[in-house]
Design an enzyme around this catalytic site. Sequence first.
Site, short mmCIF file in Angstrom:
data_model
loop_
_atom_site.label_atom_id
_atom_site.label_comp_id
_atom_site.label_asym_id
_atom_site.label_seq_id
_atom_site.Cartn_x
_atom_site.Cartn_y
_atom_site.Cartn_z
N CYS A 2 0.82 -1.20 0.00
CA CYS A 2 0.00 0.00 0.00
C CYS A 2 0.86 1.25 0.00
O CYS A 2 2.00 1.24 0.47
CB CYS A 2 -0.88 0.02 1.24
SG CYS A 2 -1.78 -1.50 1.48
N ARG A 27 2.98 1.03 -5.84
CA ARG A 27 3.05 0.21 -4.63
C ARG A 27 1.83 -0.69 -4.48
O ARG A 27 1.90 -1.72 -3.80
CB ARG A 27 3.17 1.10 -3.40
CG ARG A 27 4.42 1.94 -3.37
CD ARG A 27 4.41 2.84 -2.16
NE ARG A 27 4.43 2.09 -0.92
CZ ARG A 27 5.53 1.69 -0.30
NH1 ARG A 27 6.70 1.99 -0.79
NH2 ARG A 27 5.46 1.01 0.82
N TRP A 73 -2.97 -2.48 -1.76
CA TRP A 73 -2.59 -3.79 -2.29
C TRP A 73 -3.13 -4.78 -1.27
O TRP A 73 -2.61 -4.88 -0.17
CB TRP A 73 -1.07 -3.88 -2.40
CG TRP A 73 -0.56 -5.10 -3.09
CD1 TRP A 73 -0.39 -5.29 -4.42
CD2 TRP A 73 -0.08 -6.29 -2.47
NE1 TRP A 73 0.15 -6.53 -4.66
CE2 TRP A 73 0.34 -7.17 -3.48
CE3 TRP A 73 0.01 -6.73 -1.14
CZ2 TRP A 73 0.85 -8.44 -3.22
CZ3 TRP A 73 0.52 -7.99 -0.87
CH2 TRP A 73 0.93 -8.82 -1.92
N ASN A 99 -0.55 0.94 6.19
CA ASN A 99 0.26 0.09 5.31
C ASN A 99 0.92 -0.94 6.21
O ASN A 99 1.59 -0.57 7.17
CB ASN A 99 1.30 0.97 4.60
CG ASN A 99 2.33 0.15 3.85
OD1 ASN A 99 2.09 -1.02 3.52
ND2 ASN A 99 3.47 0.74 3.59
N GLY A 100 0.73 -2.22 5.91
CA GLY A 100 1.33 -3.27 6.74
C GLY A 100 0.28 -4.31 7.10
O GLY A 100 -0.79 -4.38 6.48
N GLU A 484 16.27 -14.59 -14.30
CA GLU A 484 15.74 -13.22 -14.33
C GLU A 484 14.90 -12.99 -15.60
O GLU A 484 13.86 -12.34 -15.55
CB GLU A 484 16.90 -12.22 -14.23
CG GLU A 484 16.52 -10.76 -14.34
CD GLU A 484 15.56 -10.25 -13.29
OE1 GLU A 484 15.26 -10.96 -12.31
OE2 GLU A 484 15.06 -9.12 -13.46
N LYS A 488 11.04 -11.88 -15.46
CA LYS A 488 10.54 -10.67 -16.16
C LYS A 488 9.33 -11.03 -17.01
O LYS A 488 8.33 -10.34 -17.01
CB LYS A 488 11.61 -10.05 -17.06
CG LYS A 488 12.69 -9.24 -16.43
CD LYS A 488 12.27 -7.91 -15.87
CE LYS A 488 11.76 -8.02 -14.47
NZ LYS A 488 12.63 -8.11 -13.38
N GLU A 491 6.20 -11.83 -14.94
CA GLU A 491 5.68 -10.62 -14.29
C GLU A 491 4.89 -9.74 -15.27
O GLU A 491 3.83 -9.23 -14.93
CB GLU A 491 6.84 -9.77 -13.75
CG GLU A 491 7.48 -10.28 -12.49
CD GLU A 491 8.66 -9.42 -12.06
OE1 GLU A 491 8.71 -9.05 -10.87
OE2 GLU A 491 9.54 -9.11 -12.88
N HIS A 507 16.82 -33.03 -16.82
CA HIS A 507 16.23 -33.72 -15.68
C HIS A 507 14.78 -33.30 -15.45
O HIS A 507 14.32 -33.25 -14.30
CB HIS A 507 17.08 -33.48 -14.43
CG HIS A 507 18.49 -33.91 -14.62
ND1 HIS A 507 18.86 -35.24 -14.65
CD2 HIS A 507 19.62 -33.19 -14.84
CE1 HIS A 507 20.18 -35.32 -14.86
NE2 HIS A 507 20.65 -34.10 -14.98
N LYS A 606 5.50 -3.09 -5.94
CA LYS A 606 6.90 -2.70 -6.08
C LYS A 606 7.66 -2.93 -4.79
O LYS A 606 8.80 -3.38 -4.79
CB LYS A 606 6.94 -1.22 -6.45
CG LYS A 606 8.34 -0.67 -6.68
CD LYS A 606 8.86 -1.17 -8.00
CE LYS A 606 10.30 -0.82 -8.24
NZ LYS A 606 10.93 -1.79 -9.15
C1 G6P Z 1 8.91 -7.15 -5.49
C2 G6P Z 1 9.17 -6.42 -6.80
C3 G6P Z 1 10.40 -7.03 -7.48
C4 G6P Z 1 11.58 -7.00 -6.54
C5 G6P Z 1 11.28 -7.68 -5.21
C6 G6P Z 1 12.36 -7.41 -4.18
O1 G6P Z 1 8.48 -8.43 -5.75
O2 G6P Z 1 8.05 -6.48 -7.64
O3 G6P Z 1 10.69 -6.29 -8.65
O4 G6P Z 1 12.67 -7.63 -7.14
O5 G6P Z 1 10.07 -7.15 -4.65
O6 G6P Z 1 12.36 -6.05 -3.86
P1 G6P Z 1 13.59 -5.22 -3.34
O7 G6P Z 1 13.07 -3.83 -3.22
O8 G6P Z 1 13.95 -5.79 -1.99
O9 G6P Z 1 14.70 -5.34 -4.30
#
Ligand code: G6P
Length: 611
Positions: A2, A27, A73, A99-100, A484, A488, A491, A507, A606
Amino acid sequence: MCGIVAYVGPKEAYPVILKGLKRLEYRGYDSAGVALLSDELKVYKKKGMVADLEESLVGKDLHAHIGIGHTRWATHGEPSDRNAHPHRSASGKLAMIHNGIIENYGQLKQELANKGYSFSSDTDTEVLLHFIDDIRENNHCTLEEAIRIALRRVTGAYVIVILDTESPDTLIAARKGSPLVIGIGKGEHYLASDASPIIEYTKEVVYVNDYELAIIKPDELILKNLGNEKLTPYVQKLDMELAAIEKGGYEHFMLKEIFEQPHTIYDCLRGRLDISSGKILMSGVEQHIEQLKNANRIIMVACGTSWHAGLVAEYIFEELCRIPVEVEYASEFRYRNPVIHKGDVIIAISQSGETADTLVAIEKAKEQGALIFGVLNVVGSSIARTSHAGAYTHAGPEIGVASTKAFTAQLAVLTMIALKLAKEKGTIDEKRYLHLLTELHDIPEKVQVILEQTENIKKIAEKYADARDFLYLGRGYNFPVALEGALKLKEISYIHAEGYPAAEMKHGPIALVDETLPVVFVATRDAYHEKIISNMQEIKARKGMVLAVISEGDETITKMADDVMVVPVCDEIVAPMLNVIPMQLLAYYIGVYKGLNVDKPRNLAKSVTVE
Ligand code: G6P
């Protein structure tokens, strides 16, 4: 997670809050709301994006000089109007944003229900608000006192901000485990989850710490601990420009951030990497050089994309520094009672510096005597303040939910740390050391060369956009890049994608291969090149489609693959910084082709400030 925004001062509060919510929307974006206090307390909330809230408020009385706003969120309760924040107390006098997560909300809810409270939402937030309201009404105490009493009973993480009809010029905020920044203007204050809603009004900010309470009026900011003792606010200057958080002509933040990488990597190296003297200057490393170079082992702790940066760093540190490295998911590490010795070093990697799991993981390791070193993007973030030392990545604000430029900056910082330690330890010979300094130095320019092939990658993206699944394969330094790349893609495009070490594919994942499966190989020239070509042949033999990231001039793979994405030749140690760029562009363009909201993919956030 949030996002919260609040304002008190001479301006109209609503436009300030609305703009701030839009900046914080990365966020969380399943619902939004505002509470404004003038003659009466008005609360407006709406499921959907901030723009939906804005539209629903056209023609409403929004006049107020104090207010709070929230973008949600969902954690407790589905995204809906009723679960959106702000929530209102039973007395009708208070409105609160949060938030939390309040972990013991079930127990508190039961206690309140026994007293006759009813609930108009499914949230933990409403429970906390009723709890605070109940304490104030029954103990006839001030709101501030009621908040202190309530928070002593609460377990979990929170930032709360409360508006009170009995003190119409005062906001009260409290924090534990979730971020809160207060901007200090002239006769006004701004509150937000991060500095982006504040930056255009003031650069003077106070970061509120855990277990602190802030009492904020237009021209007064009082900070206290939960024991009611006054604290002196530590005012810091923001080192950020407004342009850094705007799209600047790009269609999406993600694309802007991908294209910023030549600059962000350069900014990260600038002032640190000195080719002429052959030195790497990093004060955070220098201050703890003995502990770092003599570490028994290094444990990289991170989540998501940052965890992938840790995996690349594991290969680099072990190769160059000969220090054993483990890479841990912060969420597992924090709960599994890990063995930590005094000589251990924890490197916490985080873009936001607020990821709850990473934060708690390092707090635990710190208690057990480990040195905590942060590789972080957000200055003054919670993880930065908890770490003993660190190095910032200087990538600037990253708004796109899927991390791009933060990742390459993390790799640049981690590579510099490894090189510096290797030099100090004498585990690298001078020639290789100087070669790698030059290789690092050249990365921004080489990233630019890759970005110039964007049109080609866009075409490839469109060709494969309708695939149901993707497989990403790599070996050595390119294995984490494959992970990665797969992350990506899922996501941004919601296509199922898995990353694997190329040899491990035999495997299990090879069973998935047929003529409908695109397999992305990260196959630039390195020590494993011949081996990955064999893996590619195994896929081709089973009619899989091969897309490959290759080094310039690689004719063998060009002939074998269905499509190639070419990157400039470089040393394998720095290759992940280049090889990930086509992965980012591929995911981006597939997401765009499918008409998806690439900056704010569904269900993702985020900054993950809940566990
Ligand atoms: C969320 C974001 C990712 C990020 C991860 C870790 O899942 O969507 O993009 O890699 O958190 O976040 P940080 O801020 O600790 O790198």
